[in-house]
Design a protein around this motif. Sequence first.
Motif: not given
Length: 405
Positions: A169-172, A177-183, A199-202, A213-216
């Motif tokens: 899903t898009p949520e997956d 992105k959330v994981k990689n941004a935290a690192a 929520r910011e990614v969505a 945008l934040l998926d790429i």
Amino acid sequence: MTSGAEAGSGSGEIAVLGVGMHPWGKWGHSFVRYGVVAARAALGDAGLDWRRIRSVVGANTVRGGYPGQVAGATFARALGWQGARVTSVYAACASGAQAIDAARAQILAGLADAVLVVGADSAPKGFFAPSGGDRPDDPDWLRFRVLGATNPAYFGLHARRRMALHGDTPEDFALVKVKNAAAGALNPDARYRTRVSPREVAASAVVADPLRLLDICATSDGAAALVLSSLEFARRHGAADPVRLRAVSTLTPVYPRTVLDLPDIATDSALAVRSPPHSFRASLARAAYEEAGIGPADLSLAEVYDLSTALELEWYEDIGLCGPGEGAKLVREGVTALGGRIPVNAGGGLASFGEAVPAQAIAQVCELTRQLRGTAGARQVAGARAGIAVTQGLFGHGSAVVAVR
């Protein structure tokens, strides 16, 4: 191919004596400037004078004009001519790993005992476009000019395929992105050092449905460098237990082109496409594991080529962290996050750095080295002993590098 038993003997291993990077961003300078900063940092980390280096391998950048096409000589000149041999390597996004492979071959052949590997880029704004005018034999040129399909278009198609086949899903995708941004927030060399929420990614703009945008990943300026040596040289220079590169896989696909069966005119049957028996990316990883004499269960971490969030999930499966279609389950359960069982992109990945094409595979090995040394700071993976870095380039180029301590 080297057997697992032979690989375990260390006969094909080389040492990583030094790592260095220029922080990634949009700085507006020549790629040479970035590469020299990274090279000097790697030399300083190795404790070696530039004059002790006997070979320089440069990962090329086609956007750097003629100096970019002969990157090995360009960096050697910028650092100061001192008689080292030079090699220049181009393999699209796998350029850095192919440069590492060339350096390893020279060391194992006895042509040089210490080699400097450098990759740097000054990337244009936006998505990469082919260079050099009309090139009908270039898949990028064909995608851009004939199909109008820039990179995000096929990122989106790939994401849709995963949704259809595996129920992602898009949520997956957002969780990646959330994981990689935290690192990345913990990495001083990263371009983007801000945590994000699902929520910011969505809420970010749709670029190529279902990806936002934040998926790429972006395109960036930056550089990375390594000082590699024989194990004997490393010991003579005080590195009793260096990080070692145990395998480098740079295989081509089993089928370089899709094979089409000719139609049966008598029955007017449809064209049938025969797919390769296994993934190209999985083949790269398998070859590296075999050469290194280890398997996925032996890994402490992995650095993978996350052009898009959906592609990272595919890599989980290709490098054997889980079965086909199970990548999203790993990210949902936090398995691949810092603190999880097998952190992936502990340095932040391309999500946090962006693409600086000749440098990115080298940067992956820089991160593995820091993790295996135990010097990664707040993003340190506890007890890291083995890691794999994987990337894929255009036209059958790809790579997998296994590092151990």
